[in-house]
Design a protein around this motif. Structure first.
Motif, PDB file in Angstrom:
ATOM      1  N   LEU A   1       0.838  -1.188   0.000  1.00 28.40           N
ATOM      2  CA  LEU A   1       0.000   0.000   0.000  1.00 28.40           C
ATOM      3  C   LEU A   1       0.876   1.243   0.000  1.00 28.40           C
ATOM      4  CD1 LEU A   1      -2.873   1.185   0.252  1.00 28.40           C
ATOM      5  CD2 LEU A   1      -2.596   1.090   2.731  1.00 28.40           C
ATOM      6  N   ARG A   2       0.670   2.124  -0.987  1.00 31.24           N
ATOM      7  CA  ARG A   2       1.469   3.340  -1.089  1.00 31.24           C
ATOM      8  C   ARG A   2       0.650   4.599  -0.872  1.00 31.24           C
ATOM      9  NH1 ARG A   2       6.145   2.902  -4.133  1.00 31.24           N
ATOM     10  NH2 ARG A   2       6.462   5.073  -3.462  1.00 31.24           N
ATOM     11  N   THR A   3      -0.592   4.594  -1.351  1.00 24.60           N
ATOM     12  CA  THR A   3      -1.401   5.813  -1.297  1.00 24.60           C
ATOM     13  C   THR A   3      -2.838   5.501  -0.882  1.00 24.60           C
ATOM     14  OG1 THR A   3      -1.872   5.600  -3.678  1.00 24.60           O
ATOM     15  CG2 THR A   3      -0.044   7.034  -3.043  1.00 24.60           C
ATOM     16  N   VAL A   4      -3.356   6.315   0.030  1.00 28.29           N
ATOM     17  CA  VAL A   4      -4.751   6.242   0.467  1.00 28.29           C
ATOM     18  C   VAL A   4      -5.316   7.646   0.350  1.00 28.29           C
ATOM     19  CG1 VAL A   4      -6.331   5.750   2.364  1.00 28.29           C
ATOM     20  CG2 VAL A   4      -4.238   4.409   2.106  1.00 28.29           C
ATOM     21  N   ALA A   5      -6.448   7.793  -0.295  1.00 26.73           N
ATOM     22  CA  ALA A   5      -7.105   9.097  -0.413  1.00 26.73           C
ATOM     23  C   ALA A   5      -8.417   9.070   0.348  1.00 26.73           C
ATOM     24  CB  ALA A   5      -7.352   9.452  -1.873  1.00 26.73           C
ATOM     25  N   LEU A   6      -8.624  10.065   1.203  1.00 25.97           N
ATOM     26  CA  LEU A   6      -9.891  10.236   1.893  1.00 25.97           C
ATOM     27  C   LEU A   6     -10.668  11.339   1.182  1.00 25.97           C
ATOM     28  CD1 LEU A   6      -8.226   8.633   3.996  1.00 25.97           C
ATOM     29  CD2 LEU A   6      -9.511   9.832   5.761  1.00 25.97           C
TER      30      LEU A   6
ATOM     31  N   GLY B   1       3.929   2.172  14.185  1.00 33.63           N
ATOM     32  CA  GLY B   1       5.083   1.632  13.469  1.00 33.63           C
ATOM     33  C   GLY B   1       4.884   1.426  11.989  1.00 33.63           C
ATOM     34  N   VAL B   2       3.752   1.876  11.464  1.00 31.33           N
ATOM     35  CA  VAL B   2       3.499   1.797  10.025  1.00 31.33           C
ATOM     36  C   VAL B   2       3.815   3.162   9.426  1.00 31.33           C
ATOM     37  CG1 VAL B   2       1.801   1.308   8.227  1.00 31.33           C
ATOM     38  CG2 VAL B   2       1.667   0.114  10.420  1.00 31.33           C
ATOM     39  N   PRO B   3       4.887   3.312   8.645  1.00 36.46           N
ATOM     40  CA  PRO B   3       5.264   4.628   8.120  1.00 36.46           C
ATOM     41  C   PRO B   3       4.135   5.242   7.299  1.00 36.46           C
ATOM     42  CG  PRO B   3       7.016   3.026   7.740  1.00 36.46           C
ATOM     43  CD  PRO B   3       5.807   2.254   8.193  1.00 36.46           C
ATOM     44  N   ALA B   4       3.676   6.408   7.705  1.00 38.23           N
ATOM     45  CA  ALA B   4       2.583   7.087   7.007  1.00 38.23           C
ATOM     46  C   ALA B   4       2.751   8.587   7.185  1.00 38.23           C
ATOM     47  CB  ALA B   4       1.230   6.630   7.562  1.00 38.23           C
ATOM     48  N   VAL B   5       2.316   9.352   6.187  1.00 35.85           N
ATOM     49  CA  VAL B   5       2.441  10.806   6.232  1.00 35.85           C
ATOM     50  C   VAL B   5       1.191  11.439   5.646  1.00 35.85           C
ATOM     51  CG1 VAL B   5       3.637  10.914   4.006  1.00 35.85           C
ATOM     52  CG2 VAL B   5       3.930  12.779   5.663  1.00 35.85           C
TER      53      VAL B   5
ATOM     54  N   ARG C   1       8.951   5.897   1.099  1.00 34.86           N
ATOM     55  CA  ARG C   1       8.584   4.522   1.416  1.00 34.86           C
ATOM     56  C   ARG C   1       7.436   4.460   2.419  1.00 34.86           C
ATOM     57  NH1 ARG C   1      11.397   0.691  -0.537  1.00 34.86           N
ATOM     58  NH2 ARG C   1      10.624  -0.780   1.028  1.00 34.86           N
ATOM     59  N   ASP C   2       6.878   5.621   2.742  1.00 32.95           N
ATOM     60  CA  ASP C   2       5.757   5.625   3.669  1.00 32.95           C
ATOM     61  C   ASP C   2       4.439   5.636   2.900  1.00 32.95           C
ATOM     62  OD1 ASP C   2       5.729   8.248   2.694  1.00 32.95           O
ATOM     63  OD2 ASP C   2       6.778   8.994   4.475  1.00 32.95           O
ATOM     64  N   ILE C   3       3.355   5.432   3.616  1.00 32.83           N
ATOM     65  CA  ILE C   3       2.023   5.499   3.024  1.00 32.83           C
ATOM     66  C   ILE C   3       1.603   6.967   2.981  1.00 32.83           C
ATOM     67  CG2 ILE C   3      -0.398   4.846   3.274  1.00 32.83           C
ATOM     68  CD1 ILE C   3       0.539   2.373   4.825  1.00 32.83           C
TER      69      ILE C   3
END
Length: 245
Positions: A13-18, A41-45, A100-102
């Motif tokens: 998973l690389r990208t999530v759009a709300l 601990g899940v890299p996300a920004v 490398r984060d989501i």
């Protein structure tokens, strides 16, 4: 990602759009989601893909006008919004390509298509789609579904901008009429922020590999971030964040 929107085995998973109508909680939930994942601990920004409508509305009121369309005209405001959102998504896409984060995105191209449908009856949507076709679709698009009447009350309560109930109803219908809508993960956004965050995480669970999904992301109760979400990064056309944004 499979053609029906399901995760592909081994895919990261690389990208999530709300996405969702104004007042559905996009900014609040995108910030919360990025923070909860990061703390676990899940890299996300958090990434903001604003179109500037709220910012120009604020500017218009300072200049004695009612809103952004009063400054640029309805069609002109849609053009301004389309260009600013295109630039924001371009920046987000470029950053995501090397990270490398989501990337948890606050809005995406479909929000612009909805704005065009609700404000202009879809006139010019083909041109917007042509321009936005340069960008890959998010791996997952979460539609925050809320009753337009509840969204209207949230917007009025925050007191920073205004949308008519008629527009919010038209936008809600537009989201469901988009050709992309069958791929959306629909989450009920009518509850308290913690409840909505829990529902978003539950919807995303199939896309988060078990090795990256700590037990505390599968709680019996609502998820509360360990820290207060930071304010979204400022853009050339920033929007305000509030609990109902």
């Amino acid at each position: 990602m499979a053609g029906d929107g399901r995760p592909v085995a081994g895919a990261r998973l690389r990208t999530v759009a709300l996405v969702g109508i104004d007042g559905s909680g996009k900014t609040t939930q995108a910030n919360r989601l990025a923070m909860v994942l990061g703390d676990a601990g899940v890299p996300a920004v958090y990434r903001q893909n604003a179109g500037g409508r709220a910012w120009f509305g604020h500017l218009a009121r300072r200049l004695g006008r009612a809103d952004g369309p009063a400054l640029f005209g309805r069609v002109g405001m849609l053009w301004v919004e389309s260009v600013l959102r295109w630039l924001a998504i371009a920046r987000t896409t470029l950053r995501s390509a090397f990270a490398r984060d989501i990337a948890v995105m606050d809005r995406h191209a479909v929000d612009q298509y909805v704005s065009i449908r609700a404000h202009a009856g879809g006139r010019g949507e083909w041109l917007a789609r042509l321009a936005y076709a340069l960008f890959p679709a998010p791996d997952v698009t979460v539609l925050l579904a809320v009753d337009p009447r509840d969204a209207y009350r949230r917007i009025e309560a925050r007191g920073t901008d205004h949308e008519s109930l008629a527009y919010l109803s038209a936008a809600d219908a537009a989201f469901r009429s988009l050709p992309e809508s069958p791929r959306f993960l629909v989450v009920d956004a009518g509850g308290a922020p913690d409840e909505v965050t829990t529902a978003v995480l539950a919807a995303l669970r199939p896309w988060l590999p078990p090795v990256h999904l700590p037990p505390d992301l599968d709680p019996d109760g609502p998820v509360t971030p360990a820290r207060r979400p930071e304010s979204p990064p400022r853009s050339s056309a920033p929007t305000r964040r509030s609990p109902g944004t």
